[in-house]
Design an enzyme around this catalytic site. Structure first.
Site, PDB file in Angstrom:
ATOM      1  N   ASP A 184      37.843 118.118   2.071  1.00  0.00           N
ATOM      2  CA  ASP A 184      37.002 119.255   2.446  1.00  0.00           C
ATOM      3  C   ASP A 184      37.690 119.959   3.616  1.00  0.00           C
ATOM      4  O   ASP A 184      37.897 119.365   4.682  1.00  0.00           O
ATOM      5  CB  ASP A 184      35.604 118.766   2.834  1.00  0.00           C
ATOM      6  CG  ASP A 184      34.633 119.912   3.116  1.00  0.00           C
ATOM      7  OD1 ASP A 184      35.092 121.006   3.494  1.00  0.00           O
ATOM      8  OD2 ASP A 184      33.414 119.697   2.997  1.00  0.00           O
ATOM      9  N   TYR A 209      33.022 131.453   5.023  1.00  0.00           N
ATOM     10  CA  TYR A 209      32.177 132.134   6.010  1.00  0.00           C
ATOM     11  C   TYR A 209      32.460 131.686   7.439  1.00  0.00           C
ATOM     12  O   TYR A 209      31.928 132.275   8.378  1.00  0.00           O
ATOM     13  CB  TYR A 209      30.690 131.931   5.692  1.00  0.00           C
ATOM     14  CG  TYR A 209      30.269 130.486   5.525  1.00  0.00           C
ATOM     15  CD1 TYR A 209      29.991 129.685   6.619  1.00  0.00           C
ATOM     16  CD2 TYR A 209      30.148 129.937   4.249  1.00  0.00           C
ATOM     17  CE1 TYR A 209      29.612 128.361   6.457  1.00  0.00           C
ATOM     18  CE2 TYR A 209      29.769 128.613   4.078  1.00  0.00           C
ATOM     19  CZ  TYR A 209      29.495 127.837   5.186  1.00  0.00           C
ATOM     20  OH  TYR A 209      29.131 126.513   5.012  1.00  0.00           O
ATOM     21  N   ARG A 356      29.229 122.463  21.030  1.00  0.00           N
ATOM     22  CA  ARG A 356      30.420 122.686  20.218  1.00  0.00           C
ATOM     23  C   ARG A 356      30.940 124.118  20.419  1.00  0.00           C
ATOM     24  O   ARG A 356      30.180 125.083  20.354  1.00  0.00           O
ATOM     25  CB  ARG A 356      30.075 122.450  18.751  1.00  0.00           C
ATOM     26  CG  ARG A 356      31.248 122.373  17.806  1.00  0.00           C
ATOM     27  CD  ARG A 356      30.798 121.989  16.411  1.00  0.00           C
ATOM     28  NE  ARG A 356      30.000 123.040  15.781  1.00  0.00           N
ATOM     29  CZ  ARG A 356      29.847 123.176  14.468  1.00  0.00           C
ATOM     30  NH1 ARG A 356      30.415 122.326  13.642  1.00  0.00           N
ATOM     31  NH2 ARG A 356      29.108 124.154  13.975  1.00  0.00           N
TER      32      ARG A 356
END
Length: 397
Positions: A184, A209, A356
């Site tokens: 992934d 995206y 993050r």
């Protein structure tokens, strides 16, 4: 070398905002609105259904797939666009399982994105053939690759910490053990150079995206190695993956090459947005991008650690062992992040305590990092996060 000052001018960024969340949703390229409007008015409006041929809509999934393929080191003609990332995970894993019919173990790690794990669990239940999903700590993956393994299913960069798996080493180890791999690339495509061909990867999936800036809800992509593409079986046998979709046969026959991994109708408007973004990416040297990303993340870590002792680095310290994000742990991380967002430094929060921050050199520079560090220091030093308004948890964190 890529001119990152020039690429920054190609993005719309709200006035005064330091946007460090492109690892979750990329910002809007300035050309996108006009490109999508052209698709709506000149193509859909004027061509109506003939747009599938005259505007090339039906060919876009593979044409755009080839452009993404350059960014991820894929062979031409082996990436196709469409559907969602979860769907593509399901497709890739199902095809991989069928290549190793005498084995039952799927190995992943606890840093994998939960949706990938959920899709694996759902597939195992649907198959009912006794497969087992083993979830281990990220640092222990190599120790669990053995001769009962069917598929190694990993996200290359941990969505919480940014920890980077060694794709080449783990793929080679899996192949030696007789297993196949599914990677992934949600947090690596557009974040750093990837070499699927050089690493001998079997299957890979990713989204558009985040770093690829195609907008909310943009389609995913899937890669299949040349050695599998004519034999792998698509578990989701949608009509556009058929050998002859417009023959409308009642019996499914998989299409040729990567076309067999198509499922449903291509999302034409989202593909137009991706097309506009890829016009920027076509100009980007991925090695230059990685070097600039490392410089920005190193600058950020140095600054935050010097000014914010309350925060603990949760990402690997070695820049070559992480992706293009930096995570810090803080007990009140959600509130602290909301306080930063209120002051125009936008990152995000991942449970239980991770603040993050993503760094894309296409629109972030060293001056932005300095501003962000000072805002975060102000939030922490003055406990600006300790306000009830910042502790009200929204539906999307």
């Amino acid at each position: 070398m890529t001119d990152f000052a020039a690429t920054k001018a190609m993005f719309h960024l709200p006035e005064g905002m330091i946007y460090l969340d492109g690892n979750s949703l990329g910002p809007l390229p300035k050309a996108t609105a006009a490109r999508v409007a052209r698709t709506v008015t000149a193509e859909w409006g004027e061509k109506v259904i003939t747009g599938w041929n005259r505007a090339g809509w039906m060919a876009q999934p593979t044409a755009l797939g080839n452009r993404i393929g350059r960014l991820i080191g894929a062979e031409p003609g082996h990436v196709v666009l469409g559907d969602t990332l979860s769907i593509k995970v399901y497709q890739a894993l199902a095809a991989a399982i069928d290549l190793v019919p005498d084995r039952k173990v799927i190995l992943t790690d606890s840093g994998n994105f939960p949706s990938d794990i959920y899709m694996a669990e759902g597939l195992i239940k649907s198959l009912g053939r006794g497969h087992e999903l083993r979830v281990v700590n990220p640092q222990d993956v190599a120790n669990h690759i053995n001769d009962d393994l069917a598929v190694l299913m990993l996200t290359q960069v941990d969505y919480r910490t940014g920890r980077l798996h060694d794709m080449q080493a783990l793929t080679a180890q899996a192949h030696t053990a007789g297993a196949v791999t599914c990677w992934d690339l949600a947090h690596t495509a557009g974040a750093m150079a990837v070499d699927l061909q050089g690493c001998n990867a079997d299957f890979a999936v990713g989204c558009t995206y985040k770093y690829l800036n195609a907008g909310p809800g943009a389609p995913a992509f899937i890669y299949v190695s040349p050695r599998h593409i004519e034999t792998c079986q698509p578990a989701l046998s949608g009509w556009l993956g058929h050998e002859a979709p417009f023959a409308f046969d009642l019996d499914y026959r998989p299409g040729t090459g990567i076309e067999r991994m198509r499922v449903g109708t291509p999302p034409v408007l989202q593909m137009a947005a991706l097309d506009a973004s890829l016009d920027i990416w076509d100009q980007v040297d991925m090695d230059a991008l990685r070097s600039a990303s490392i410089a920005l993340t190193e600058q950020f870590i140095t600054g935050v650690e010097a000014l914010c002792p309350q925060l603990t680095l949760a990402s690997p310290r070695d820049p070559h062992a992480r992706g293009s994000q930096v995570s810090f742990a803080f007990q009140h991380g959600y509130a602290a992040m909301q306080a930063c967002v209120a002051r125009n430094v936008v990152g995000d929060f991942r449970a239980p305590n991770i603040m993050r921050f993503g760094f894309c050199p296409l629109f972030i520079d060293a001056g932005d990092v300095d501003i962000a560090v000072n805002v975060i220091a102000d939030v922490m030093d003055n406990a600006l996060w300790d306000d009830p308004v910042y502790k009200q948890v929204s539906g999307v964190t």
